[in-house]
Design an enzyme around this catalytic site. Structure first.
Site, PDB file in Angstrom:
ATOM      1  N   LYS A 122       0.852  -0.906  -0.029  1.00 51.65           N
ATOM      2  CA  LYS A 122       0.191   0.013  -0.024  1.00 51.65           C
ATOM      3  C   LYS A 122       0.883   1.330  -0.085  1.00 51.65           C
ATOM      4  O   LYS A 122       0.648   2.206  -0.818  1.00 51.65           O
ATOM      5  CB  LYS A 122      -0.929  -0.104   1.312  1.00 51.65           C
ATOM      6  CG  LYS A 122      -1.867  -1.066   1.399  1.00 51.65           C
ATOM      7  CD  LYS A 122      -2.668  -1.095   2.582  1.00 51.65           C
ATOM      8  CE  LYS A 122      -1.915  -1.290   3.921  1.00 51.65           C
ATOM      9  NZ  LYS A 122      -1.247  -2.457   3.997  1.00 51.65           N
TER      10      LYS A 122
ATOM     11  N   ARG B 272      -9.900   0.362   8.786  1.00 48.39           N
ATOM     12  CA  ARG B 272      -9.606  -1.070   8.946  1.00 48.39           C
ATOM     13  C   ARG B 272     -10.605  -1.761   9.538  1.00 48.39           C
ATOM     14  O   ARG B 272     -10.573  -3.064   9.939  1.00 48.39           O
ATOM     15  CB  ARG B 272      -8.337  -1.134   9.778  1.00 48.39           C
ATOM     16  CG  ARG B 272      -6.991  -0.876   9.048  1.00 48.39           C
ATOM     17  CD  ARG B 272      -5.883  -1.275   9.707  1.00 48.39           C
ATOM     18  NE  ARG B 272      -4.670  -0.439   9.131  1.00 48.39           N
ATOM     19  CZ  ARG B 272      -3.567  -0.918   8.967  1.00 48.39           C
ATOM     20  NH1 ARG B 272      -3.110  -2.180   9.928  1.00 48.39           N
ATOM     21  NH2 ARG B 272      -2.787  -0.188   8.686  1.00 48.39           N
TER      22      ARG B 272
ATOM     23  N   ARG C 160      11.944  -5.074   4.623  1.00 46.98           N
ATOM     24  CA  ARG C 160      11.613  -3.710   4.581  1.00 46.98           C
ATOM     25  C   ARG C 160      12.572  -2.895   5.262  1.00 46.98           C
ATOM     26  O   ARG C 160      12.816  -3.058   6.600  1.00 46.98           O
ATOM     27  CB  ARG C 160      10.241  -3.705   4.984  1.00 46.98           C
ATOM     28  CG  ARG C 160       9.692  -1.912   4.760  1.00 46.98           C
ATOM     29  CD  ARG C 160       8.436  -1.662   5.031  1.00 46.98           C
ATOM     30  NE  ARG C 160       7.692  -2.260   6.192  1.00 46.98           N
ATOM     31  CZ  ARG C 160       6.220  -2.296   6.251  1.00 46.98           C
ATOM     32  NH1 ARG C 160       5.531  -1.799   5.495  1.00 46.98           N
ATOM     33  NH2 ARG C 160       5.875  -3.009   7.271  1.00 46.98           N
TER      34      ARG C 160
ATOM     35  N   ARG D  66      -0.405  -9.116  13.115  1.00 47.11           N
ATOM     36  CA  ARG D  66      -1.160  -8.148  12.551  1.00 47.11           C
ATOM     37  C   ARG D  66      -1.751  -8.982  11.352  1.00 47.11           C
ATOM     38  O   ARG D  66      -3.004  -8.304  10.700  1.00 47.11           O
ATOM     39  CB  ARG D  66       0.022  -7.417  11.589  1.00 47.11           C
ATOM     40  CG  ARG D  66       0.707  -6.410  12.649  1.00 47.11           C
ATOM     41  CD  ARG D  66       2.192  -5.750  12.432  1.00 47.11           C
ATOM     42  NE  ARG D  66       2.219  -5.202  11.077  1.00 47.11           N
ATOM     43  CZ  ARG D  66       3.305  -4.805  10.604  1.00 47.11           C
ATOM     44  NH1 ARG D  66       4.551  -5.131  10.997  1.00 47.11           N
ATOM     45  NH2 ARG D  66       3.344  -4.298   9.182  1.00 47.11           N
TER      46      ARG D  66
HETATM   47  P1  AP5 Z   1       4.780  -1.590   1.795  1.00 44.53           P
HETATM   48  O1  AP5 Z   1       4.537  -0.951   0.493  1.00 44.53           O
HETATM   49  O2  AP5 Z   1       5.496  -1.113   3.127  1.00 44.53           O
HETATM   50  O3  AP5 Z   1       3.721  -2.370   2.281  1.00 44.53           O
HETATM   51  P2  AP5 Z   1       2.259  -1.635   3.084  1.00 44.53           P
HETATM   52  O4  AP5 Z   1       1.096  -2.322   2.594  1.00 44.53           O
HETATM   53  O5  AP5 Z   1       2.144  -0.392   3.166  1.00 44.53           O
HETATM   54  O6  AP5 Z   1       2.651  -2.438   4.526  1.00 44.53           O
HETATM   55  P3  AP5 Z   1       2.338  -1.871   5.984  1.00 44.53           P
HETATM   56  O7  AP5 Z   1       3.184  -3.042   6.722  1.00 44.53           O
HETATM   57  O8  AP5 Z   1       2.926  -0.388   6.121  1.00 44.53           O
HETATM   58  O9  AP5 Z   1       0.917  -2.097   6.383  1.00 44.53           O
HETATM   59  P4  AP5 Z   1       0.452  -2.316   7.681  1.00 44.53           P
HETATM   60  O10 AP5 Z   1      -0.930  -2.221   6.969  1.00 44.53           O
HETATM   61  O11 AP5 Z   1       0.513  -3.325   8.363  1.00 44.53           O
HETATM   62  O12 AP5 Z   1       1.008  -0.935   8.659  1.00 44.53           O
HETATM   63  P5  AP5 Z   1       0.597   0.220   9.080  1.00 44.53           P
HETATM   64  O13 AP5 Z   1       1.829   1.238   8.865  1.00 44.53           O
HETATM   65  O14 AP5 Z   1      -0.399   0.746   8.305  1.00 44.53           O
HETATM   66  O15 AP5 Z   1       5.907  -3.023   1.436  1.00 44.53           O
HETATM   67  C1  AP5 Z   1       5.837  -3.931   2.398  1.00 44.53           C
HETATM   68  C2  AP5 Z   1       7.434  -4.313   1.705  1.00 44.53           C
HETATM   69  O16 AP5 Z   1       7.329  -5.085   0.486  1.00 44.53           O
HETATM   70  C3  AP5 Z   1       8.659  -3.318   1.267  1.00 44.53           C
HETATM   71  O17 AP5 Z   1       9.900  -3.786   1.795  1.00 44.53           O
HETATM   72  C4  AP5 Z   1       8.454  -3.113  -0.176  1.00 44.53           C
HETATM   73  O18 AP5 Z   1       9.684  -2.568  -0.578  1.00 44.53           O
HETATM   74  C5  AP5 Z   1       8.107  -4.755  -0.742  1.00 44.53           C
HETATM   75  N1  AP5 Z   1       7.250  -4.447  -1.698  1.00 44.53           N
HETATM   76  C6  AP5 Z   1       6.126  -3.678  -2.123  1.00 44.53           C
HETATM   77  N2  AP5 Z   1       5.571  -3.998  -3.242  1.00 44.53           N
HETATM   78  C7  AP5 Z   1       6.306  -5.389  -3.616  1.00 44.53           C
HETATM   79  C8  AP5 Z   1       5.991  -6.275  -4.651  1.00 44.53           C
HETATM   80  N3  AP5 Z   1       5.062  -6.246  -5.769  1.00 44.53           N
HETATM   81  N4  AP5 Z   1       6.992  -7.421  -4.785  1.00 44.53           N
HETATM   82  C9  AP5 Z   1       7.985  -7.343  -3.820  1.00 44.53           C
HETATM   83  N5  AP5 Z   1       7.951  -6.612  -3.008  1.00 44.53           N
HETATM   84  C10 AP5 Z   1       7.311  -5.445  -2.547  1.00 44.53           C
HETATM   85  O19 AP5 Z   1       0.058   0.071  10.410  1.00 44.53           O
HETATM   86  C11 AP5 Z   1       0.830  -0.290  11.522  1.00 44.53           C
HETATM   87  C12 AP5 Z   1       0.215  -0.595  12.805  1.00 44.53           C
HETATM   88  O20 AP5 Z   1      -0.411   0.573  13.206  1.00 44.53           O
HETATM   89  C13 AP5 Z   1      -0.886  -1.627  12.794  1.00 44.53           C
HETATM   90  O21 AP5 Z   1      -0.558  -2.785  13.163  1.00 44.53           O
HETATM   91  C14 AP5 Z   1      -1.831  -1.014  13.870  1.00 44.53           C
HETATM   92  O22 AP5 Z   1      -1.716  -1.353  15.014  1.00 44.53           O
HETATM   93  C15 AP5 Z   1      -1.863   0.366  13.663  1.00 44.53           C
HETATM   94  N6  AP5 Z   1      -2.775   1.163  12.617  1.00 44.53           N
HETATM   95  C16 AP5 Z   1      -2.535   1.773  11.648  1.00 44.53           C
HETATM   96  N7  AP5 Z   1      -3.656   2.106  10.964  1.00 44.53           N
HETATM   97  C17 AP5 Z   1      -4.855   1.671  11.794  1.00 44.53           C
HETATM   98  C18 AP5 Z   1      -6.096   1.792  11.654  1.00 44.53           C
HETATM   99  N8  AP5 Z   1      -6.664   2.281  10.629  1.00 44.53           N
HETATM  100  N9  AP5 Z   1      -6.725   1.259  12.765  1.00 44.53           N
HETATM  101  C19 AP5 Z   1      -6.233   0.695  13.839  1.00 44.53           C
HETATM  102  N10 AP5 Z   1      -5.041   0.588  13.931  1.00 44.53           N
HETATM  103  C20 AP5 Z   1      -4.107   0.977  12.930  1.00 44.53           C
END
Ligand code: AP5
Length: 210
Positions: A14, A89, A123, A168
């Site tokens: 994402k 979410r 990552r 997660r």
């Molecule tokens: P990346 O683009 O970083 O993936 P992402 O989908 O953004 O993953 P996140 O881990 O950031 O999502 P998340 O939803 O767990 O975390 P968030 O910060 O929102 O890509 C991942 C890796 O893969 C990178 O190294 C990239 O280079 C590689 N990659 C990308 N595309 C690729 C491809 N096509 N092929 C190969 N490799 C690839 O949330 C963190 C925490 O915050 C949650 O656990 C929760 O506690 C809290 N939180 C956040 N939002 C909420 C909410 N709305 N409600 C409640 N809690 C929340």
């Protein structure tokens, strides 16, 4: 004002795609994960509350998240809509969002669970401009130098470890994936195969947004 939602499991890509499609859409990326990490670093009451959930790989309570979003979309750059990354979410979050903006597209990036752990554990991000990389799948073009801003400062997230990833993923399947059906009934849900080259995925997302 019309907004876009990027939807998908942790590590689906994402954030990676948000950075690439920001230019075409003109919409700012609003990542609740990034906002929470900033609050944790700043030691605000929200950050202190959120940290215990994030460290355990659990969702932060809806009221905390909805309050953050309500504040964020008051900012000047959000006037024409935003690109939500990682929000909503839960159904209560989606219901709250429906009351504050029109969502024109939900882009669901699908990646099988067995690919998620290796993506998350490899990552790293630029500490200066937040560009996202991966040790194997998306390395920097020049070793130790960010492709976007040239910085040599990189960081890894505290919750990017194999144990927390499983929590997660559980949170995603139990609390977030029911939202897919909720949005499908509204006819704005676009499924994108996220288990391919990054460029191909960007192309499909841009077509879905046309
Ligand atoms: P990346 O683009 O970083 O993936 P992402 O989908 O953004 O993953 P996140 O881990 O950031 O999502 P998340 O939803 O767990 O975390 P968030 O910060 O929102 O890509 C991942 C890796 O893969 C990178 O190294 C990239 O280079 C590689 N990659 C990308 N595309 C690729 C491809 N096509 N092929 C190969 N490799 C690839 O949330 C963190 C925490 O915050 C949650 O656990 C929760 O506690 C809290 N939180 C956040 N939002 C909420 C909410 N709305 N409600 C409640 N809690 C929340």
């Amino acid at each position: 004002m019309e907004s876009i939602v990027l939807f998908g499991p942790p590590g689906a890509g994402k954030g990676t795609q948000a950075q690439r499609i920001m230019e075409s859409t003109g919409l700012p990326q609003v990542s609740t994960g990034d906002m929470l990490r900033a609050a944790v670093s700043a030691g605000t009451p929200t950050g202190v509350e959120a940290k215990k959930y994030m460290d355990a790989g659990l969702l932060v309570p809806d009221d905390v998240i909805i309050a953050l979003i309500k504040d964020r979309i008051q900012e000047a750059d959000a006037i024409n809509g935003v690109m939500f990354d990682g929000f909503p979410r839960t159904i209560p979050q989606a219901e709250a969002l429906a009351g504050i903006t029109v969502v024109s597209h939900v882009i669901a990036i699908e990646v099988p669970d067995d690919k998620i752990v290796e993506r998350i554990c490899g990552r790293f991000t630029c500490a200066d401009c937040s560009a996202v990389f991966h040790d194997l799948f998306n390395p920097t073009k020049i070793d130790g130098k960010c492709d976007t801003c040239g910085s040599g400062n990189f960081k890894r997230r505290a919750d990017d470890n194999a144990d927390t990833v499983m929590s997660r993923l559980n949170a995603y399947h139990e609390q977030t994936s029911p939202l897919a059906e909720w949005y499908q009934t509204k006819g704005i849900f676009h499924i994108i195969n996220g288990d391919r080259e990054i460029d191909q995925i960007t192309e499909d997302i841009l077509s879905a947004l046309k």
